[in-house]
Write a protein that holds these residues in place. Structure first.
Motif, PDB file in Angstrom:
ATOM      1  N   TYR A   1       1.074  -1.019   0.030  1.00 30.32           N
ATOM      2  CA  TYR A   1      -0.225  -0.140   0.332  1.00 30.32           C
ATOM      3  C   TYR A   1       1.048   1.123  -0.119  1.00 30.32           C
ATOM      4  O   TYR A   1       1.735   1.462   0.492  1.00 30.32           O
ATOM      5  CB  TYR A   1      -1.060   0.061   0.997  1.00 30.32           C
ATOM      6  CG  TYR A   1      -1.313   1.692   1.329  1.00 30.32           C
ATOM      7  CD1 TYR A   1      -0.848   2.309   2.127  1.00 30.32           C
ATOM      8  CD2 TYR A   1      -2.807   1.760   0.309  1.00 30.32           C
ATOM      9  CE1 TYR A   1      -1.298   3.847   2.484  1.00 30.32           C
ATOM     10  CE2 TYR A   1      -2.853   3.277   1.327  1.00 30.32           C
ATOM     11  CZ  TYR A   1      -2.341   3.894   1.734  1.00 30.32           C
ATOM     12  OH  TYR A   1      -2.825   4.929   2.170  1.00 30.32           O
TER      13      TYR A   1
ATOM     14  N   THR B   1      -3.015  -1.989   8.050  1.00 31.74           N
ATOM     15  CA  THR B   1      -3.515  -0.890   7.615  1.00 31.74           C
ATOM     16  C   THR B   1      -3.014   0.474   8.412  1.00 31.74           C
ATOM     17  O   THR B   1      -1.376  -0.017   8.200  1.00 31.74           O
ATOM     18  CB  THR B   1      -4.228  -1.701   9.541  1.00 31.74           C
ATOM     19  OG1 THR B   1      -5.145  -0.368   9.909  1.00 31.74           O
ATOM     20  CG2 THR B   1      -2.862  -1.618  10.809  1.00 31.74           C
ATOM     21  N   THR B   2      -3.672   1.347   7.919  1.00 32.60           N
ATOM     22  CA  THR B   2      -2.904   2.792   8.283  1.00 32.60           C
ATOM     23  C   THR B   2      -2.939   2.546   9.587  1.00 32.60           C
ATOM     24  O   THR B   2      -2.375   4.225   9.603  1.00 32.60           O
ATOM     25  CB  THR B   2      -3.157   3.359   6.960  1.00 32.60           C
ATOM     26  OG1 THR B   2      -4.830   4.124   7.037  1.00 32.60           O
ATOM     27  CG2 THR B   2      -2.903   3.208   5.332  1.00 32.60           C
ATOM     28  N   ARG B   3      -3.446   2.375  10.220  1.00 35.53           N
ATOM     29  CA  ARG B   3      -3.493   3.223  11.509  1.00 35.53           C
ATOM     30  C   ARG B   3      -2.343   2.616  12.263  1.00 35.53           C
ATOM     31  O   ARG B   3      -2.030   1.635  12.809  1.00 35.53           O
ATOM     32  CB  ARG B   3      -5.057   2.087  12.202  1.00 35.53           C
ATOM     33  CG  ARG B   3      -5.912   2.753  11.632  1.00 35.53           C
ATOM     34  CD  ARG B   3      -7.129   2.257  13.161  1.00 35.53           C
ATOM     35  NE  ARG B   3      -7.019   0.512  13.295  1.00 35.53           N
ATOM     36  CZ  ARG B   3      -6.696   0.262  14.351  1.00 35.53           C
ATOM     37  NH1 ARG B   3      -7.059   0.858  15.116  1.00 35.53           N
ATOM     38  NH2 ARG B   3      -6.865  -0.994  14.630  1.00 35.53           N
TER      39      ARG B   3
ATOM     40  N   TYR C   1      -3.887  -7.910   8.642  1.00 36.51           N
ATOM     41  CA  TYR C   1      -4.602  -7.330   7.652  1.00 36.51           C
ATOM     42  C   TYR C   1      -3.444  -5.874   7.169  1.00 36.51           C
ATOM     43  O   TYR C   1      -3.440  -5.446   8.410  1.00 36.51           O
ATOM     44  CB  TYR C   1      -6.137  -6.932   6.563  1.00 36.51           C
ATOM     45  CG  TYR C   1      -6.670  -8.260   6.632  1.00 36.51           C
ATOM     46  CD1 TYR C   1      -7.408  -8.442   7.399  1.00 36.51           C
ATOM     47  CD2 TYR C   1      -6.647  -8.690   5.235  1.00 36.51           C
ATOM     48  CE1 TYR C   1      -8.191 -10.299   6.906  1.00 36.51           C
ATOM     49  CE2 TYR C   1      -7.014  -9.688   4.681  1.00 36.51           C
ATOM     50  CZ  TYR C   1      -8.328 -10.659   5.589  1.00 36.51           C
ATOM     51  OH  TYR C   1      -9.613 -11.492   5.774  1.00 36.51           O
TER      52      TYR C   1
ATOM     53  N   ALA D   1      -1.947  -0.502  15.211  1.00 31.99           N
ATOM     54  CA  ALA D   1      -2.358  -1.617  15.328  1.00 31.99           C
ATOM     55  C   ALA D   1      -0.903  -2.163  14.984  1.00 31.99           C
ATOM     56  O   ALA D   1      -0.737  -3.330  15.713  1.00 31.99           O
ATOM     57  CB  ALA D   1      -3.013  -1.752  14.342  1.00 31.99           C
TER      58      ALA D   1
END
Length: 124
Positions: free
Chosen positions: A59, A105-107, A103, A110
């Protein structure tokens, strides 16, 4: 426990390139999801590029698409961020972060493991 060590930051002029390296001390490197985040003064930490060390899914943030390339080398337990056509807005501290399974994630919340960060400065 996973330890992450970044290297490769520095001072460059606009239009130049840099390559960042993140090396993980993980016995199950292929189970990691790894992200490069950056933080400029006064700004929140933002996700730049992410990669799954399991299947290579990637990503890229819109701001770096077409300029940055994230890749991995499972044999070296390393993730790379090739940064091309750098702009002054790319200036900041770049952090390598990772979590296990799941998965991409852009957070930032996390991610369980973080490196110490490396400074990237783009200035003429």
């Amino acid at each position: 426990e996973v330890r992450l060590v970044e290297s490769g930051g520095g001072l460059v002029q606009p239009g130049e390139s840099l390559k960042l390296t993140c090396t993980a001390s993980a016995s199950t490197f292929e189970n990691l999801r790894v992200g490069w985040f950056r933080q400029a003064p006064g700004n929140d930490r933002e996700a730049v590029s992410l990669i799954s060390c399991f299947d290579g899914t990637t990503y890229d943030a819109d701001s770096v698409k077409g300029r940055f390339v994230i890749s991995k080398d499972n044999a070296k337990n390393s993730v790379y961020l090739q940064m091309n056509t750098l702009k002054p807005d790319d200036t900041g501290i770049y952090y390598c972060a990772a979590f296990e399974g799941g998965y991409l994630t852009t957070r930032a919340a996390a991610y369980d493991y973080w490196g110490q960060g490396t400074q990237v400065t783009v200035s003429s």
